[in-house]
Design a protein around this motif. Structure first.
Motif, PDB file in Angstrom:
ATOM      1  N   ARG A  15     -77.282   0.947   5.387  1.00  0.00           N
ATOM      2  CA  ARG A  15     -77.263  -0.335   4.688  1.00  0.00           C
ATOM      3  C   ARG A  15     -78.188  -1.247   5.472  1.00  0.00           C
ATOM      4  O   ARG A  15     -77.936  -1.517   6.647  1.00  0.00           O
ATOM      5  N   MET A  66     -84.185  -5.464   3.217  1.00  0.00           N
ATOM      6  CA  MET A  66     -85.573  -5.116   2.895  1.00  0.00           C
ATOM      7  C   MET A  66     -86.476  -6.339   2.916  1.00  0.00           C
ATOM      8  O   MET A  66     -86.011  -7.470   2.818  1.00  0.00           O
ATOM      9  N   GLN A  83     -80.307  -6.654   0.242  1.00  0.00           N
ATOM     10  CA  GLN A  83     -79.646  -5.467   0.769  1.00  0.00           C
ATOM     11  C   GLN A  83     -80.054  -4.220  -0.005  1.00  0.00           C
ATOM     12  O   GLN A  83     -80.215  -4.257  -1.225  1.00  0.00           O
ATOM     13  N   GLN A  84     -80.198  -3.146   0.726  1.00  0.00           N
ATOM     14  CA  GLN A  84     -80.512  -1.845   0.143  1.00  0.00           C
ATOM     15  C   GLN A  84     -79.608  -0.802   0.786  1.00  0.00           C
ATOM     16  O   GLN A  84     -79.197  -0.951   1.942  1.00  0.00           O
ATOM     17  N   ASN A  85     -79.321   0.264   0.053  1.00  0.00           N
ATOM     18  CA  ASN A  85     -78.594   1.407   0.596  1.00  0.00           C
ATOM     19  C   ASN A  85     -79.493   2.628   0.481  1.00  0.00           C
ATOM     20  O   ASN A  85     -80.205   2.783  -0.511  1.00  0.00           O
TER      21      ASN A  85
END
Length: 170
Positions: free
Chosen positions: A121, A124, A40-42
């Motif tokens: 959100r 990746m 997960q990335q923000n």
């Protein structure tokens, strides 16, 4: 190394490079399918008034959600065909829906405020393992899945269906 320790020779059908590709392929498949926090990335995306098309981040696999803090809400996903019927260029206001198309994020309505931001959100693409010392992003409790996948593919590459079946039944 663990895959090659199953008795595979470093030869034309199966070699260290090919095993490494299998492991990378396995981790990519996991990142696409699983809601793993390690993928997960923000991203904070500043809105630009009159701009409704934004490029997706590098390494984007799939969207989890889009938060709109100024409106205390999340944007709703929308089908591209419905989006095409919305006349996004002409309708201005705070974005309420989004769609993804050809590497871009499309918002509707067209943002009217340049001071607002969205919080993307997303999941990746994990970095490719290149060196023997590289470590997968995947949680260590699940690294056996990468080995299992690579072994499954290695047995196929060697046309060793009996060993593959034996491995699957263990």
């Amino acid at each position: 190394n663990e895959v090659l320790s199953f008795g595979f020779n470093d030869g034309p059908q199966l070699n260290r490079s090919r095993v490494q590709n299998y492991v990378n392929e396995a981790e990519f498949q996991i990142a696409r399918q699983v809601e793993g926090p390690e993928y997960q990335q923000n991203l904070t995306l500043p809105l630009v008034a009159g701009t409704y098309v934004y490029p997706l981040p590098t390494g984007f696999v799939r969207m989890q959600d889009i938060g709109y803090p100024a409106m205390a809400t999340r944007l709703r996903p929308r089908d591209i065909q419905d989006f095409d019927m919305s006349n996004a260029q002409q309708v201005m206001g705070p974005p309420a829906t989004y769609t993804l198309d050809q590497g871009n994020l499309l918002l509707f309505p067209n943002p009217s405020a340049s001071t607002d931001v969205l919080i993307l959100r997303y999941f990746m693409i994990p970095p490719a393992l290149v060196n023997d010392s590289d470590v997968p992003v995947l949680n260590p409790n699940y690294l056996h899945l990468l080995v299992d996948y690579a072994l499954f593919r290695a047995f196929d590459a060697e046309d060793d269906y009996e060993a593959k079946q034996n491995f699957l039944t263990q």
